[in-house]
Scaffold this motif. Structure first.
Motif, short mmCIF file in Angstrom:
data_model
loop_
_atom_site.label_atom_id
_atom_site.label_comp_id
_atom_site.label_asym_id
_atom_site.label_seq_id
_atom_site.Cartn_x
_atom_site.Cartn_y
_atom_site.Cartn_z
N VAL A 15 0.84 -1.21 0.00
CA VAL A 15 0.00 0.00 0.00
C VAL A 15 0.87 1.25 0.00
N ARG A 16 1.96 1.22 0.74
CA ARG A 16 2.86 2.38 0.76
C ARG A 16 3.40 2.67 -0.64
N ARG A 17 3.74 1.62 -1.38
CA ARG A 17 4.19 1.80 -2.76
C ARG A 17 3.05 2.29 -3.65
N ALA A 18 1.85 1.76 -3.42
CA ALA A 18 0.71 2.12 -4.27
C ALA A 18 0.29 3.57 -4.06
N LEU A 19 0.40 4.07 -2.84
CA LEU A 19 -0.02 5.45 -2.57
C LEU A 19 0.82 6.47 -3.34
N LYS A 20 2.05 6.10 -3.66
CA LYS A 20 2.91 7.01 -4.42
C LYS A 20 2.49 7.11 -5.89
N LYS A 21 1.70 6.13 -6.35
CA LYS A 21 1.31 6.11 -7.76
C LYS A 21 -0.15 6.51 -7.97
N LEU A 22 -0.86 6.83 -6.91
CA LEU A 22 -2.27 7.18 -7.01
C LEU A 22 -2.46 8.67 -6.75
N SER A 23 -3.34 9.26 -7.53
CA SER A 23 -3.69 10.67 -7.34
C SER A 23 -5.13 10.85 -6.89
N CYS A 24 -5.94 9.80 -6.99
CA CYS A 24 -7.34 9.87 -6.58
C CYS A 24 -7.43 9.71 -5.06
N ASP A 25 -8.02 10.69 -4.39
CA ASP A 25 -8.11 10.66 -2.93
C ASP A 25 -9.03 9.54 -2.44
N VAL A 26 -10.10 9.26 -3.17
CA VAL A 26 -11.02 8.19 -2.76
C VAL A 26 -10.33 6.84 -2.85
N CYS A 27 -9.57 6.62 -3.90
CA CYS A 27 -8.85 5.35 -4.05
C CYS A 27 -7.75 5.21 -3.01
#
Length: 237
Positions: free
Chosen positions: A85-97
């Motif tokens: 999840v820590r890695r995924a948060l760096k690649k996501l820009s959608c706040d809901v996701c």
């Protein structure tokens, strides 16, 4: 030939040498073997169903992998899910996701699968949501099934893992996105599918590195260079 009506000639290339006549074969109807009687009587009876008739329909490909992992593996998967999840948060820009991938530490205390994460957490670890852990569990199941297959010669691919994970999860809204699932990126993929593919890809990459490391250690276990390296020789062990 005589029984077929051929008359022997008196002269020529096939002149008969004597008056021998061939006797017709006569079937003795008075004596009948016991096996013939049994077969004829069995043919007249009703055919009994074979006990092996339905075996191909009952036997299917079965996986002996557990549906749910034990406590040790489950706690390790939750701990690794936080790293994913820590890695995924760096690649996501959608706040809901981004919010759907994490949960509060207070809600995770009740689940025994978060016990290792709670022990290791000093305030800086990411607490993965229940849906994220469920996706990671499904991906781990697929990877173990592919690794344990003796008929497989090629490494497992990302699209294959994503397909099986989606099939195992079904239509369940694991990330609890609600109406946000309907929003698509470029009109192609929904945010639900995008999140699932991202989590599976990051976890698969991590697991493939681990599998490669374990394989190399097993192959190098009898290597003298590994046992007598410079560090060991310098320390005098």
């Amino acid at each position: 030939m005589a029984r077929c009506g051929v008359v022997k000639p008196c002269r020529g290339n096939v002149t008969a040498q004597d008056d021998t006549e061939s006797l017709p074969a006569v079937i003795d109807t008075t004596s009948t073997s016991l096996s013939t009687v049994e077969m004829s009587s069995a043919a007249g009876e009703e055919d009994l169903p074979s006990p092996f008739a339905d075996i191909p329909a009952l036997v299917h490909d079965h996986s002996y992998l557990p549906v749910r992992f034990d406590g040790l593996v489950d706690n390790a998967l939750v701990y690794i899910s936080g790293f994913v999840v820590r890695r995924a948060l760096k690649k996501l820009s959608c706040d809901v996701c981004r919010a759907s991938l994490v949960t509060h530490a207070s809600s995770a205390i009740k689940d025994q699968s978060y016990h290792l994460l709670a022990l290791k957490n000093n305030g800086g670890l990411v607490i993965p949501s229940e849906g994220t852990v469920k996706v990671v569990r499904a991906a781990e199941w697929v990877i173990r099934q592919a690794s344990g297959s003796t008929k497989r010669s090629q490494p497992i691919k990302l699209l294959e893992v994503v397909y099986i994970v989606r099939k195992r999860i079904g239509l369940e809204d694991v990330f609890v996105l609600g109406e946000h699932i309907g929003e698509t990126q470029y009109g192609i993929d929904s945010h639900h599918h995008m999140l699932l593919k991202l989590i599976v890809s990051l976890f698969l990459k991590l697991r493939l590195h681990h599998i490669a490391k374990v394989t190399n250690l097993r192959l190098q276990s009898n290597n003298m260079r590994q046992k007598h390296n410079k560090t060991v020789l310098f320390k005098g062990h």
